[in-house]
Design an enzyme around this catalytic site. Structure first.
Site, mmCIF file in Angstrom:
data_model
loop_
_atom_site.group_PDB
_atom_site.id
_atom_site.type_symbol
_atom_site.label_atom_id
_atom_site.label_comp_id
_atom_site.label_asym_id
_atom_site.label_seq_id
_atom_site.Cartn_x
_atom_site.Cartn_y
_atom_site.Cartn_z
ATOM 1 N N ASP A 143 0.869 -1.166 0.000
ATOM 2 C CA ASP A 143 0.000 0.000 0.000
ATOM 3 C C ASP A 143 0.915 1.227 0.000
ATOM 4 O O ASP A 143 2.071 1.136 0.416
ATOM 5 C CB ASP A 143 -0.897 -0.014 1.236
ATOM 6 C CG ASP A 143 -1.782 1.217 1.314
ATOM 7 O OD1 ASP A 143 -2.373 1.577 0.282
ATOM 8 O OD2 ASP A 143 -1.868 1.827 2.391
ATOM 9 N N ASP A 161 -1.568 -0.621 6.256
ATOM 10 C CA ASP A 161 -1.744 -0.131 7.620
ATOM 11 C C ASP A 161 -3.144 0.389 7.920
ATOM 12 O O ASP A 161 -3.425 0.766 9.047
ATOM 13 C CB ASP A 161 -0.729 0.970 7.937
ATOM 14 C CG ASP A 161 -1.028 2.265 7.180
ATOM 15 O OD1 ASP A 161 -1.717 2.191 6.136
ATOM 16 O OD2 ASP A 161 -0.580 3.334 7.623
#
Length: 617
Positions: A309, A504
């Site tokens: 990500d 996250d």
């Protein structure tokens, strides 16, 4: 329960050793019949508990090499080889004790982690201090942390400076400096003078409590490699029984069969794999890589594709001021001070980033007056007697009746924070989520560890993703993805190779769950991503993955190496016993040597050196 199990193994070993030694003394005194009785007495308790363990294993649908140990002891007693049976009892009870000791040694770093859990906290109350149970601490409580004490809960530093030892959590060897307003992680030790902090989470919700839960779950897990070893054990058991029966049938000597059974007991398969993998988890924890279980560690060793990500992984995950565009004669310092003073009244992440940067520059911010917030757009109020507007360029332009945004360049992925003072546009703060400085080096290091394909998966626009990742040499950039599209990408990549997904945020949790290995960035990240992940990085640096992967691969290699060497030596010894070159007592002693060597080899994982450590001089 683990403590009871260790005591039982110690007791059985003591009984077996005592029986063997007392019997040997009686034999030397010429009392052969009493010696045989004593040896048998020493064997029976070990055999009894071994049979119980076999019954429990069969009830779980598991068949292991404990059956060979029971057969060898029973056969030795049946055919009058009491000394051999006593040696086997010592060998087996000693092997299980040594395995327990080795696993305990491997878990030591995790136990050290757990031992740092504070039980109480010192809280400010009515101008004084009081010690309270940790569970009594609530968000907003002001706590006093003495030198040498652990930070009890997550919170914010409200003293000028603090020095914390985070080595058990992050692997950092030197104490780190934290300034006023910094976020503190529970479990870190105060390595400097006493300081005050304000709790932001309760004990149960803090970083350290989450780490403890993950460690406890990890210690109970089994890897696919361990289950595969069980299957190999069944095959080895069959070979052992056939070889023993064949030796007896061809020679008519039952002692040959006893010798074959003895030399095959116990098998390195059931010792090497769990010891090596638990040692690997302990070693990885030293570098701030918390692996939830042996299965996750074994999977890490096979990763070939990495999907990242963007926000919080390749980038810092929080906006920062990258430039200041000025108008109307204001200085950059004045512009930042006005904006930060007014933004103190907002909880918007961009506003908080402006305040943090002003405080980092040592600015003393006045308290804003008459503040009005327009959710998602901006704020208005008075600062030092001046009317101030802070917000998006369009919002400020509309309030001023002017076109503000057209006067300032806005790069892809940046945010303009316009500031007006007394009805005049003072300028714009250009904010962006910058790329981590170590991103390029980190990706190069991961490629050196065998990661052949690295992809970016982000919900941001394509132009933002391409700008941020320019020059990183990624194998693919997938932008504008929804959570279900990230899942689809992970599933598609898994068809070609084992995939590790790093994220996250809450939106990353589904993709982390379907990846072969899901990695959550930081123990203070989104709870959903940490829950779905197989690995949690205790510091927000993807680079910490490299030592984790190195350790996982070395642990798997050492486990397989121990199994191959141990089984090979056992098979050679079995053949020698079948041809009459080893009597039962000699075979038992030889197998004990093999088992000890296998366990010691598996423990080498605890000494694996990684690229994160300086080379030994």
């Amino acid at each position: 329960m683990q403590e009871i199990g260790r005591r039982l193994k110690t007791t059985l070993l003591a009984i077996a050793v005592s029986g063997l030694l007392v019997g040997l003394v009686l034999r030397l005194l010429g009392l052969s019949a009493p010696a045989a009785v004593i040896w048998s007495i020493g064997v029976v308790p070990v055999l009894f508990f071994l049979v119980l363990e076999i019954v429990r294993s069969l009830a779980r649908g598991e068949v292991g090499l404990d059956v060979v140990a029971a057969l060898s002891m029973s056969a030795a007693l049946l055919f009058g080889e009491e000394l051999a049976a006593a040696v086997i009892a010592v060998m087996y009870s000693g092997g299980t004790f040594l395995e327990s000791f080795a696993e305990g040694r491997a878990r030591r770093e995790m136990r050290d982690l757990l031992s740092r859990v504070p039980r109480t906290a010192t809280r400010h109350v009515n101008g004084g201090l009081e010690d309270v149970p940790l569970d009594a601490v609530k968000p907003g409580d002001r706590l006093f942390i003495r030198q040498g004490e652990a930070v009890p809960v997550d919170g914010q530093l409200v003293s000028s400076v603090a020095f914390l030892d985070t080595s058990p959590l992050t692997g950092e060897s030197l104490p780190a400096r934290y300034d006023d307003g910094a976020e503190l992680m529970s479990g870190a030790m105060n390595a400097g003078e006493a300081f005050d902090m304000v709790a932001s989470r309760s004990a149960g919700e803090s970083t350290y409590a989450g780490i403890v839960r993950l460690v406890e779950a990890a210690q109970q897990s089994r890897a696919p490699m361990s289950r595969m070893a069980d299957l190999w054990s069944i095959g080895f058991l069959a070979v052992t029984v056939i070889l023993a029966a064949g030796a007896w049938w061809l020679t008519g000597d039952p002692i040959r069969a006893v010798a074959v059974l003895v030399v095959a007991t116990p098998c390195p398969l059931i010792l090497a794999v769990p010891v090596a993998l638990v040692a690997g988890m302990s070693r990885a924890a030293h570098f701030g890589v918390l692996i939830k279980g042996a299965a996750a560690l074994e999977a890490m060793a096979r990763i070939k594709t990495l999907i990242l990500d963007k926000t919080g992984t390749l980038t810092e995950g929080r906006p920062q001021i990258v430039s200041v565009d000025l108008t109307a004669g204001f200085s950059a310092t004045e512009l930042l001070r006005y904006a930060a003073a007014l933004d103190q009244a907002s909880r918007h992440p961009v506003g908080q980033a402006v305040v943090a940067q002003a405080q980092a520059q040592g600015m003393v911010l006045p308290v804003p007056q008459a503040v009005t917030e327009f959710p998602g757009e901006g704020l208005s109020g008075r600062v030092d007697g001046h009317d101030v507007l802070v917000g998006g360029a369009g919002f400020v332009a509309a309030r001023l009746g002017a076109e503000a945004e057209s006067r300032h360049h806005k790069a892809a992925g940046s945010v303009l924070v316009a500031v007006a003072v007394d009805g005049v546009l003072a300028g714009c703060l250009v904010m962006a989520d910058p790329l981590r400085q170590e991103a390029g080096t980190m990706l190069d290091g991961l490629r050196q560890e065998g990661i052949s394909r690295i992809l970016l998966a982000t919900g941001d626009r394509a132009d933002v993703a391409e700008r941020v990742t320019a020059g990183l040499g990624l194998d693919g950039v997938h932008a504008g993805l929804t959570p279900d599209q990230k899942v689809a990408l992970v599933i598609a990549e898994r068809k070609h190779a084992a995939v590790m997904m790093v994220g996250d945020g809450i939106n990353d949790a589904p993709a982390l769950a379907v990846a072969d290995v899901g990695v959550a960035m930081g123990a203070r990240g989104a709870a959903a991503s940490a829950e779905a992940a197989d690995v949690v990085l205790l510091v927000d640096r993807v680079g910490q993955l490299r030592p984790g992967i190195e350790i996982a691969r070395r642990a798997r290699h050492i486990a397989l190496e121990s199994v191959a060497v141990g089984i090979g030596l056992s098979v050679l010894a079995m053949i020698a016993a079948a041809f009459g070159h080893l009597v039962p007592v000699e075979g038992a002693l030889l197998q004990e040597v093999i088992d000890v060597a296998v366990i010691l080899n598996a423990l080498r994982v605890l000494r694996v050196r990684t690229s994160a450590e300086p080379a030994a001089s």
